[in-house]
Design a protein around this motif. Structure first.
Motif, PDB file in Angstrom:
ATOM      1  N   UNK A 130       0.830  -1.206   0.000  1.00 53.69           N
ATOM      2  CA  UNK A 130       0.000   0.000   0.000  1.00 53.69           C
ATOM      3  C   UNK A 130       0.861   1.252   0.000  1.00 53.69           C
ATOM      4  N   UNK A 131       1.893   1.278   0.846  1.00 55.68           N
ATOM      5  CA  UNK A 131       2.746   2.471   0.932  1.00 55.68           C
ATOM      6  C   UNK A 131       3.552   2.685  -0.349  1.00 55.68           C
ATOM      7  N   UNK A 132       3.926   1.608  -1.018  1.00 54.22           N
ATOM      8  CA  UNK A 132       4.656   1.757  -2.281  1.00 54.22           C
ATOM      9  C   UNK A 132       3.817   2.465  -3.342  1.00 54.22           C
ATOM     10  N   UNK A 133       2.503   2.338  -3.233  1.00 53.51           N
ATOM     11  CA  UNK A 133       1.614   3.027  -4.175  1.00 53.51           C
ATOM     12  C   UNK A 133       1.507   4.516  -3.878  1.00 53.51           C
ATOM     13  N   UNK A 134       2.040   4.934  -2.736  1.00 57.65           N
ATOM     14  CA  UNK A 134       1.900   6.333  -2.319  1.00 57.65           C
ATOM     15  C   UNK A 134       3.192   7.133  -2.428  1.00 57.65           C
ATOM     16  N   UNK A 135       4.253   6.522  -2.977  1.00 59.02           N
ATOM     17  CA  UNK A 135       5.547   7.203  -2.973  1.00 59.02           C
ATOM     18  C   UNK A 135       5.588   8.421  -3.899  1.00 59.02           C
ATOM     19  N   UNK A 136       4.677   8.522  -4.831  1.00 59.54           N
ATOM     20  CA  UNK A 136       4.632   9.698  -5.710  1.00 59.54           C
ATOM     21  C   UNK A 136       3.364  10.509  -5.483  1.00 59.54           C
ATOM     22  N   UNK A 137       2.905  10.506  -4.244  1.00 64.09           N
ATOM     23  CA  UNK A 137       1.673  11.204  -3.898  1.00 64.09           C
ATOM     24  C   UNK A 137       1.970  12.275  -2.851  1.00 64.09           C
ATOM     25  N   UNK A 138       0.970  13.071  -2.479  1.00 64.86           N
ATOM     26  CA  UNK A 138       1.182  14.042  -1.394  1.00 64.86           C
ATOM     27  C   UNK A 138       1.556  13.395  -0.065  1.00 64.86           C
ATOM     28  N   UNK A 139       1.342  12.088   0.057  1.00 63.90           N
ATOM     29  CA  UNK A 139       1.687  11.363   1.284  1.00 63.90           C
ATOM     30  C   UNK A 139       3.042  10.662   1.154  1.00 63.90           C
ATOM     31  N   UNK A 140       3.880  11.132   0.247  1.00 63.08           N
ATOM     32  CA  UNK A 140       5.157  10.456  -0.007  1.00 63.08           C
ATOM     33  C   UNK A 140       6.028  10.352   1.245  1.00 63.08           C
ATOM     34  N   UNK A 141       6.200  11.475   1.953  1.00 67.75           N
ATOM     35  CA  UNK A 141       7.080  11.462   3.127  1.00 67.75           C
ATOM     36  C   UNK A 141       6.558  10.492   4.188  1.00 67.75           C
ATOM     37  N   UNK A 142       5.244  10.554   4.448  1.00 62.03           N
ATOM     38  CA  UNK A 142       4.660   9.645   5.445  1.00 62.03           C
ATOM     39  C   UNK A 142       4.795   8.189   5.014  1.00 62.03           C
ATOM     40  N   UNK A 143       4.595   7.941   3.713  1.00 60.51           N
ATOM     41  CA  UNK A 143       4.693   6.572   3.203  1.00 60.51           C
ATOM     42  C   UNK A 143       6.118   6.041   3.328  1.00 60.51           C
ATOM     43  N   UNK A 144       7.098   6.879   3.015  1.00 64.94           N
ATOM     44  CA  UNK A 144       8.495   6.433   3.101  1.00 64.94           C
ATOM     45  C   UNK A 144       8.915   6.205   4.550  1.00 64.94           C
ATOM     46  N   UNK A 145       8.404   7.019   5.480  1.00 70.50           N
ATOM     47  CA  UNK A 145       8.689   6.769   6.899  1.00 70.50           C
ATOM     48  C   UNK A 145       8.131   5.410   7.327  1.00 70.50           C
ATOM     49  N   UNK A 146       6.918   5.129   6.866  1.00 71.98           N
ATOM     50  CA  UNK A 146       6.296   3.852   7.216  1.00 71.98           C
ATOM     51  C   UNK A 146       7.068   2.689   6.605  1.00 71.98           C
ATOM     52  N   UNK A 147       7.523   2.839   5.367  1.00 70.58           N
ATOM     53  CA  UNK A 147       8.318   1.788   4.716  1.00 70.58           C
ATOM     54  C   UNK A 147       9.618   1.555   5.482  1.00 70.58           C
ATOM     55  N   UNK A 148      10.225   2.645   5.948  1.00 67.57           N
ATOM     56  CA  UNK A 148      11.445   2.512   6.740  1.00 67.57           C
ATOM     57  C   UNK A 148      11.174   1.729   8.021  1.00 67.57           C
ATOM     58  N   UNK A 149      10.052   2.015   8.655  1.00 67.20           N
ATOM     59  CA  UNK A 149       9.683   1.284   9.867  1.00 67.20           C
ATOM     60  C   UNK A 149       9.474  -0.199   9.571  1.00 67.20           C
ATOM     61  N   UNK A 150       8.825  -0.495   8.451  1.00 62.45           N
ATOM     62  CA  UNK A 150       8.558  -1.892   8.075  1.00 62.45           C
ATOM     63  C   UNK A 150       9.867  -2.651   7.866  1.00 62.45           C
ATOM     64  N   UNK A 151      10.797  -2.056   7.121  1.00 62.32           N
ATOM     65  CA  UNK A 151      12.055  -2.741   6.822  1.00 62.32           C
ATOM     66  C   UNK A 151      12.878  -2.961   8.093  1.00 62.32           C
ATOM     67  N   UNK A 152      12.770  -2.039   9.048  1.00 60.85           N
ATOM     68  CA  UNK A 152      13.474  -2.238  10.312  1.00 60.85           C
ATOM     69  C   UNK A 152      12.849  -3.379  11.113  1.00 60.85           C
TER      70      UNK A 152
END
Length: 391
Positions: A130-152
Protein backbone atom coordinates in the motif's frame (compact mmCIF):
# COMPACT_ATOMS: atom_id res chain seq x y z
CA UNK A 1 -10.87 69.90 4.27
CA UNK A 2 -13.63 68.58 2.03
CA UNK A 3 -11.77 65.28 1.68
CA UNK A 4 -11.65 64.83 5.45
CA UNK A 5 -15.45 65.35 5.76
CA UNK A 6 -16.17 62.69 3.17
CA UNK A 7 -13.74 60.38 4.95
CA UNK A 8 -15.65 60.82 8.21
CA UNK A 9 -18.94 60.17 6.44
CA UNK A 10 -17.51 56.92 5.02
CA UNK A 11 -16.67 55.40 8.40
CA UNK A 12 -20.32 54.53 9.26
CA UNK A 13 -20.71 53.05 5.79
CA UNK A 14 -17.72 50.72 6.26
CA UNK A 15 -19.01 49.73 9.68
CA UNK A 16 -22.44 48.91 8.23
CA UNK A 17 -20.91 46.78 5.47
CA UNK A 18 -18.76 44.88 7.97
CA UNK A 19 -21.75 44.27 10.23
CA UNK A 20 -23.78 42.96 7.29
CA UNK A 21 -20.95 40.63 6.19
CA UNK A 22 -20.62 39.28 9.74
CA UNK A 23 -24.37 38.64 9.89
CA UNK A 24 -24.20 36.71 6.62
CA UNK A 25 -21.28 34.58 7.92
CA UNK A 26 -23.09 33.88 11.19
CA UNK A 27 -26.26 32.90 9.34
CA UNK A 28 -24.27 30.62 7.04
CA UNK A 29 -22.52 29.01 10.03
CA UNK A 30 -25.85 28.48 11.82
CA UNK A 31 -27.36 27.05 8.64
CA UNK A 32 -24.44 24.63 8.16
CA UNK A 33 -24.49 23.55 11.81
CA UNK A 34 -28.23 22.88 11.60
CA UNK A 35 -27.65 20.70 8.55
CA UNK A 36 -25.25 18.47 10.50
CA UNK A 37 -26.77 15.38 12.12
CA UNK A 38 -27.38 15.64 15.85
CA UNK A 39 -25.31 12.51 16.37
CA UNK A 40 -22.26 14.34 15.03
CA UNK A 41 -22.26 16.66 18.04
CA UNK A 42 -22.91 13.75 20.38
CA UNK A 43 -19.90 11.92 18.96
CA UNK A 44 -17.75 15.03 19.16
CA UNK A 45 -18.77 15.55 22.77
CA UNK A 46 -17.84 11.97 23.62
CA UNK A 47 -14.42 12.46 22.02
CA UNK A 48 -13.83 15.64 24.02
CA UNK A 49 -14.76 13.72 27.17
CA UNK A 50 -12.30 10.94 26.24
CA UNK A 51 -15.06 8.38 25.67
CA UNK A 52 -14.04 6.84 22.31
CA UNK A 53 -16.37 3.82 22.61
CA UNK A 54 -19.47 6.01 22.85
CA UNK A 55 -18.12 8.26 20.09
CA UNK A 56 -17.78 5.25 17.79
CA UNK A 57 -21.40 4.23 18.42
CA UNK A 58 -22.58 7.77 17.63
CA UNK A 59 -20.57 7.99 14.41
CA UNK A 60 -21.72 4.53 13.28
CA UNK A 61 -25.33 5.73 13.55
CA UNK A 62 -24.51 8.79 11.40
CA UNK A 63 -22.72 6.73 8.74
CA UNK A 64 -25.72 4.41 8.48
CA UNK A 65 -28.02 7.39 7.90
CA UNK A 66 -25.58 9.23 5.62
CA UNK A 67 -23.24 6.83 3.77
CA UNK A 68 -21.81 9.77 1.79
CA UNK A 69 -20.22 11.37 4.88
CA UNK A 70 -16.60 10.72 3.88
CA UNK A 71 -15.01 12.69 6.74
CA UNK A 72 -16.99 10.69 9.25
CA UNK A 73 -15.77 7.47 7.63
CA UNK A 74 -12.21 8.67 8.18
CA UNK A 75 -12.96 9.59 11.79
CA UNK A 76 -14.62 6.24 12.40
CA UNK A 77 -11.76 4.27 10.83
CA UNK A 78 -9.17 6.12 12.91
CA UNK A 79 -11.15 5.50 16.08
CA UNK A 80 -11.34 1.78 15.30
CA UNK A 81 -7.58 1.67 14.72
CA UNK A 82 -6.77 3.56 17.92
CA UNK A 83 -8.96 1.14 19.89
CA UNK A 84 -7.16 -1.84 18.36
CA UNK A 85 -10.09 -2.96 16.17
CA UNK A 86 -7.94 -3.08 13.05
CA UNK A 87 -10.24 -5.40 11.09
CA UNK A 88 -13.10 -2.91 11.35
CA UNK A 89 -10.77 -0.02 10.49
CA UNK A 90 -9.57 -1.91 7.40
CA UNK A 91 -13.16 -2.52 6.27
CA UNK A 92 -14.06 1.16 6.65
CA UNK A 93 -11.11 2.34 4.55
CA UNK A 94 -11.51 -0.44 1.98
CA UNK A 95 -15.14 0.56 1.53
CA UNK A 96 -14.07 4.15 0.92
CA UNK A 97 -11.53 3.05 -1.70
CA UNK A 98 -14.21 0.96 -3.43
CA UNK A 99 -16.36 4.04 -4.07
CA UNK A 100 -16.01 5.10 -7.74
CA UNK A 101 -17.15 8.67 -7.00
CA UNK A 102 -14.49 9.36 -4.36
CA UNK A 103 -12.24 12.33 -5.33
CA UNK A 104 -8.56 11.56 -5.95
CA UNK A 105 -7.39 13.49 -2.89
CA UNK A 106 -9.67 11.56 -0.55
CA UNK A 107 -8.87 8.26 -2.26
CA UNK A 108 -5.17 8.91 -1.61
CA UNK A 109 -5.91 9.67 2.02
CA UNK A 110 -8.00 6.50 2.33
CA UNK A 111 -5.10 4.48 0.92
CA UNK A 112 -2.72 6.01 3.45
CA UNK A 113 -5.13 5.26 6.31
CA UNK A 114 -5.48 1.69 5.04
CA UNK A 115 -1.69 1.34 5.13
CA UNK A 116 -1.76 2.53 8.73
CA UNK A 117 -4.38 -0.11 9.52
CA UNK A 118 -2.27 -2.87 7.98
CA UNK A 119 0.81 -1.66 9.87
CA UNK A 120 -1.05 -1.59 13.20
CA UNK A 121 -2.42 -5.08 12.49
CA UNK A 122 1.08 -6.43 11.73
CA UNK A 123 0.18 -7.19 8.09
CA UNK A 124 3.53 -5.88 6.92
CA UNK A 125 3.38 -7.25 3.35
CA UNK A 126 0.05 -5.54 2.68
CA UNK A 127 1.23 -2.35 4.38
CA UNK A 128 4.39 -2.30 2.26
CA UNK A 129 2.38 -2.82 -0.94
CA UNK A 130 0.00 0.00 0.00
CA UNK A 131 2.75 2.47 0.93
CA UNK A 132 4.66 1.76 -2.28
CA UNK A 133 1.61 3.03 -4.17
CA UNK A 134 1.90 6.33 -2.32
CA UNK A 135 5.55 7.20 -2.97
CA UNK A 136 4.63 9.70 -5.71
CA UNK A 137 1.67 11.20 -3.90
CA UNK A 138 1.18 14.04 -1.39
CA UNK A 139 1.69 11.36 1.28
CA UNK A 140 5.16 10.46 -0.01
CA UNK A 141 7.08 11.46 3.13
CA UNK A 142 4.66 9.64 5.44
CA UNK A 143 4.69 6.57 3.20
CA UNK A 144 8.49 6.43 3.10
CA UNK A 145 8.69 6.77 6.90
CA UNK A 146 6.30 3.85 7.22
CA UNK A 147 8.32 1.79 4.72
CA UNK A 148 11.45 2.51 6.74
CA UNK A 149 9.68 1.28 9.87
CA UNK A 150 8.56 -1.89 8.07
CA UNK A 151 12.06 -2.74 6.82
CA UNK A 152 13.47 -2.24 10.31
CA UNK A 153 10.85 -4.53 11.82
CA UNK A 154 11.68 -7.17 9.23
CA UNK A 155 15.42 -6.58 9.68
CA UNK A 156 15.81 -5.99 5.96
CA UNK A 157 18.71 -3.63 6.49
CA UNK A 158 19.70 -3.13 2.83
CA UNK A 159 16.15 -2.06 1.99
CA UNK A 160 16.09 0.11 5.11
CA UNK A 161 19.18 1.93 3.80
CA UNK A 162 17.43 2.53 0.47
CA UNK A 163 14.31 3.78 2.25
CA UNK A 164 16.31 6.12 4.51
CA UNK A 165 18.19 7.56 1.51
CA UNK A 166 14.91 8.08 -0.36
CA UNK A 167 13.44 9.77 2.71
CA UNK A 168 16.38 12.18 2.79
CA UNK A 169 16.01 12.93 -0.90
CA UNK A 170 12.36 13.90 -0.52
CA UNK A 171 13.35 16.50 2.09
CA UNK A 172 12.14 14.65 5.20
CA UNK A 173 15.28 15.28 7.28
CA UNK A 174 18.69 13.68 7.71
CA UNK A 175 18.97 9.95 8.41
CA UNK A 176 22.74 9.50 8.49
CA UNK A 177 22.88 8.09 12.03
CA UNK A 178 20.24 5.50 11.19
CA UNK A 179 21.92 4.59 7.90
CA UNK A 180 25.21 4.03 9.75
CA UNK A 181 23.44 1.75 12.22
CA UNK A 182 21.86 -0.24 9.38
CA UNK A 183 25.33 -0.83 7.92
CA UNK A 184 26.47 -1.96 11.38
CA UNK A 185 23.60 -4.44 11.53
CA UNK A 186 24.66 -5.89 8.17
CA UNK A 187 28.30 -6.01 9.29
CA UNK A 188 27.36 -7.80 12.50
CA UNK A 189 25.53 -10.46 10.51
CA UNK A 190 28.57 -10.86 8.26
CA UNK A 191 30.84 -11.27 11.30
CA UNK A 192 28.61 -14.05 12.62
CA UNK A 193 29.20 -15.87 9.32
CA UNK A 194 32.94 -14.97 9.40
CA UNK A 195 32.67 -12.92 6.20
CA UNK A 196 35.28 -10.41 7.37
CA UNK A 197 35.78 -8.68 4.01
CA UNK A 198 32.05 -7.95 3.67
CA UNK A 199 31.88 -6.90 7.32
CA UNK A 200 34.78 -4.46 6.94
CA UNK A 201 33.24 -2.98 3.79
CA UNK A 202 29.95 -2.30 5.58
CA UNK A 203 31.68 -0.85 8.63
CA UNK A 204 33.59 1.56 6.40
CA UNK A 205 30.27 2.57 4.82
CA UNK A 206 28.85 3.12 8.30
CA UNK A 207 31.69 5.48 9.17
CA UNK A 208 31.28 7.24 5.83
CA UNK A 209 27.63 7.86 6.70
CA UNK A 210 28.44 8.93 10.28
CA UNK A 211 32.09 9.36 11.17
CA UNK A 212 31.20 9.53 14.89
CA UNK A 213 29.55 6.13 14.92
CA UNK A 214 31.01 4.38 17.96
CA UNK A 215 29.42 1.03 17.22
CA UNK A 216 31.27 0.70 13.88
CA UNK A 217 34.61 1.19 15.64
CA UNK A 218 33.76 -1.40 18.29
CA UNK A 219 32.69 -3.96 15.68
CA UNK A 220 35.80 -3.25 13.62
CA UNK A 221 37.94 -4.01 16.67
CA UNK A 222 35.96 -7.21 17.26
CA UNK A 223 36.64 -8.25 13.69
CA UNK A 224 40.41 -7.72 14.01
CA UNK A 225 40.47 -9.56 17.34
CA UNK A 226 38.62 -12.53 15.83
CA UNK A 227 41.25 -12.61 13.07
CA UNK A 228 44.04 -12.71 15.66
CA UNK A 229 45.21 -9.13 14.94
CA UNK A 230 45.30 -8.13 18.61
CA UNK A 231 47.42 -4.98 18.23
CA UNK A 232 45.21 -3.63 15.42
CA UNK A 233 42.12 -4.47 17.46
CA UNK A 234 43.56 -2.62 20.44
CA UNK A 235 44.41 0.50 18.47
CA UNK A 236 40.95 0.37 16.87
CA UNK A 237 39.12 0.19 20.21
CA UNK A 238 41.21 3.08 21.51
CA UNK A 239 39.69 5.23 18.76
CA UNK A 240 36.45 5.19 20.76
CA UNK A 241 38.04 7.72 23.13
CA UNK A 242 38.38 10.18 20.25
CA UNK A 243 34.71 9.84 19.37
CA UNK A 244 33.08 9.70 22.81
CA UNK A 245 34.93 9.29 26.12
CA UNK A 246 31.83 8.02 28.02
CA UNK A 247 31.51 5.16 25.49
CA UNK A 248 34.96 3.89 26.51
CA UNK A 249 33.17 1.94 29.25
CA UNK A 250 31.66 -0.26 26.52
CA UNK A 251 35.12 -1.42 25.40
CA UNK A 252 36.86 -1.47 28.78
CA UNK A 253 36.81 -5.28 29.12
CA UNK A 254 37.89 -5.69 25.48
CA UNK A 255 40.85 -3.36 26.06
CA UNK A 256 41.94 -5.21 29.19
CA UNK A 257 41.65 -8.60 27.46
CA UNK A 258 43.75 -7.34 24.54
CA UNK A 259 46.48 -5.98 26.82
CA UNK A 260 46.58 -9.30 28.66
CA UNK A 261 46.93 -11.15 25.38
CA UNK A 262 49.87 -8.86 24.49
CA UNK A 263 51.32 -9.56 27.96
CA UNK A 264 50.92 -5.88 28.96
CA UNK A 265 48.18 -6.02 31.63
CA UNK A 266 49.62 -3.21 33.76
CA UNK A 267 49.65 -0.88 30.75
CA UNK A 268 46.00 -1.73 30.20
CA UNK A 269 45.11 -1.04 33.83
CA UNK A 270 46.90 2.31 33.75
CA UNK A 271 44.90 3.24 30.65
CA UNK A 272 41.61 2.35 32.38
CA UNK A 273 42.56 4.45 35.40
CA UNK A 274 43.23 7.41 33.10
CA UNK A 275 39.83 6.92 31.51
CA UNK A 276 38.24 6.82 34.96
CA UNK A 277 39.83 10.16 35.79
CA UNK A 278 38.33 11.72 32.66
CA UNK A 279 34.92 10.00 32.65
CA UNK A 280 33.81 8.23 35.87
CA UNK A 281 31.75 5.15 35.11
CA UNK A 282 30.48 2.20 37.14
CA UNK A 283 31.06 -0.17 34.20
CA UNK A 284 34.60 1.11 33.78
CA UNK A 285 35.19 0.85 37.54
CA UNK A 286 33.98 -2.76 37.48
CA UNK A 287 36.68 -3.75 34.98
CA UNK A 288 39.37 -1.66 36.71
CA UNK A 289 38.37 -3.18 40.09
CA UNK A 290 39.03 -6.75 38.91
CA UNK A 291 42.26 -5.83 37.14
CA UNK A 292 43.58 -3.85 40.13
CA UNK A 293 42.79 -6.72 42.50
CA UNK A 294 44.66 -9.11 40.22
CA UNK A 295 47.70 -6.90 39.54
CA UNK A 296 48.08 -4.59 42.56
CA UNK A 297 46.27 -6.20 45.47
CA UNK A 298 43.44 -5.44 47.86
CA UNK A 299 44.85 -2.18 49.29
CA UNK A 300 45.11 -0.68 45.82
CA UNK A 301 41.53 -1.80 45.10
CA UNK A 302 40.18 -0.09 48.22
CA UNK A 303 42.11 3.07 47.44
CA UNK A 304 40.78 3.10 43.86
CA UNK A 305 37.16 2.59 44.87
CA UNK A 306 37.32 5.10 47.75
CA UNK A 307 38.65 7.78 45.42
CA UNK A 308 35.95 7.07 42.81
CA UNK A 309 33.22 7.09 45.48
CA UNK A 310 34.35 10.50 46.71
CA UNK A 311 34.26 11.88 43.19
CA UNK A 312 30.98 10.20 42.21
CA UNK A 313 28.97 9.11 45.27
CA UNK A 314 26.62 6.36 44.11
CA UNK A 315 25.07 3.27 45.65
CA UNK A 316 26.70 1.24 42.87
CA UNK A 317 30.09 2.63 43.90
CA UNK A 318 29.37 1.85 47.56
CA UNK A 319 28.57 -1.71 46.53
CA UNK A 320 32.06 -2.04 45.01
CA UNK A 321 33.63 -0.43 48.09
CA UNK A 322 32.00 -3.03 50.33
CA UNK A 323 33.32 -5.74 48.01
CA UNK A 324 36.80 -4.50 48.75
CA UNK A 325 36.30 -3.89 52.47
CA UNK A 326 34.86 -7.33 53.15
CA UNK A 327 38.15 -8.87 51.98
CA UNK A 328 40.26 -7.10 54.61
CA UNK A 329 38.10 -6.85 57.75
CA UNK A 330 38.62 -9.31 60.62
CA UNK A 331 36.72 -12.61 60.25
CA UNK A 332 34.40 -11.83 63.17
CA UNK A 333 33.18 -8.62 61.44
CA UNK A 334 32.51 -10.19 58.07
CA UNK A 335 29.04 -11.65 58.76
CA UNK A 336 27.64 -8.24 59.76
CA UNK A 337 29.36 -6.52 56.86
CA UNK A 338 28.03 -9.22 54.52
CA UNK A 339 24.46 -8.37 55.59
CA UNK A 340 25.05 -4.69 54.79
CA UNK A 341 26.74 -5.69 51.55
CA UNK A 342 23.75 -7.82 50.48
CA UNK A 343 21.27 -5.05 51.26
CA UNK A 344 23.27 -2.45 49.33
CA UNK A 345 23.82 -4.85 46.46
CA UNK A 346 20.08 -5.53 46.16
CA UNK A 347 19.23 -1.83 45.90
CA UNK A 348 22.24 -1.13 43.67
CA UNK A 349 21.11 -3.72 41.14
CA UNK A 350 17.78 -1.93 40.79
CA UNK A 351 19.68 1.21 39.80
CA UNK A 352 22.08 -0.62 37.49
CA UNK A 353 19.99 0.04 34.40
CA UNK A 354 20.51 1.85 31.15
CA UNK A 355 17.64 4.17 30.27
CA UNK A 356 16.45 5.36 26.86
CA UNK A 357 16.54 9.16 26.72
CA UNK A 358 13.56 9.18 24.34
CA UNK A 359 10.96 6.88 25.92
CA UNK A 360 12.49 6.05 29.31
CA UNK A 361 12.65 2.28 28.67
CA UNK A 362 15.09 0.71 31.15
CA UNK A 363 17.27 -2.31 30.42
CA UNK A 364 20.03 -4.25 32.12
CA UNK A 365 22.15 -4.28 28.97
CA UNK A 366 23.18 -1.48 26.63
CA UNK A 367 21.20 -1.20 23.39
CA UNK A 368 21.96 0.69 20.19
CA UNK A 369 18.31 0.26 19.16
CA UNK A 370 15.75 0.88 21.91
CA UNK A 371 13.36 -2.09 22.37
CA UNK A 372 10.71 0.32 23.64
CA UNK A 373 10.48 3.11 21.05
CA UNK A 374 12.71 1.68 18.27
CA UNK A 375 14.88 4.81 18.19
CA UNK A 376 18.59 4.53 17.49
CA UNK A 377 21.42 5.70 19.78
CA UNK A 378 19.12 6.90 22.56
CA UNK A 379 20.86 5.01 25.38
CA UNK A 380 23.58 6.97 27.22
CA UNK A 381 26.52 4.66 28.09
CA UNK A 382 25.99 5.29 31.81
CA UNK A 383 23.69 3.70 34.37
CA UNK A 384 20.62 5.60 35.55
CA UNK A 385 22.04 6.34 39.02
CA UNK A 386 25.17 7.86 37.52
CA UNK A 387 23.08 10.11 35.28
CA UNK A 388 21.02 11.27 38.26
CA UNK A 389 24.16 12.10 40.27
CA UNK A 390 25.65 13.99 37.33
CA UNK A 391 22.44 16.01 36.87
Amino acid sequence: MEFEIWWLLGIPLFFTLGWAAARIDIRQLISESRSLPRGYFKGLNFLLNDEPDKAIDAFIDIVRLDPEAVDLHFALGNLFRRRGETERAIRVHQNLLARPDLPTEQKTQAMYELGQDYLKAGLLDRAEETYNLLVNSPFEAQARRALLEIYQREKEWARAIEAANALQECGAGGRQKEIAQFYCEIAQDELVHTNTAAALSNLEKALAADRNNVRAIILMGDMYMANGDTEIALSTWRRVEQQSVPHVALVAQRLMDAYRKLDKPQEGLNLLKNYLADAPSIDLLEVAFKATLELEGIEAVNSLVSEELRRTPTLLGLDKLLDGRIMVVPPEVRPELAIIKNLVHGYAQKLARYQCSHCGFKARQFYWHCPGCSKWETYPPRRTEELNVMN
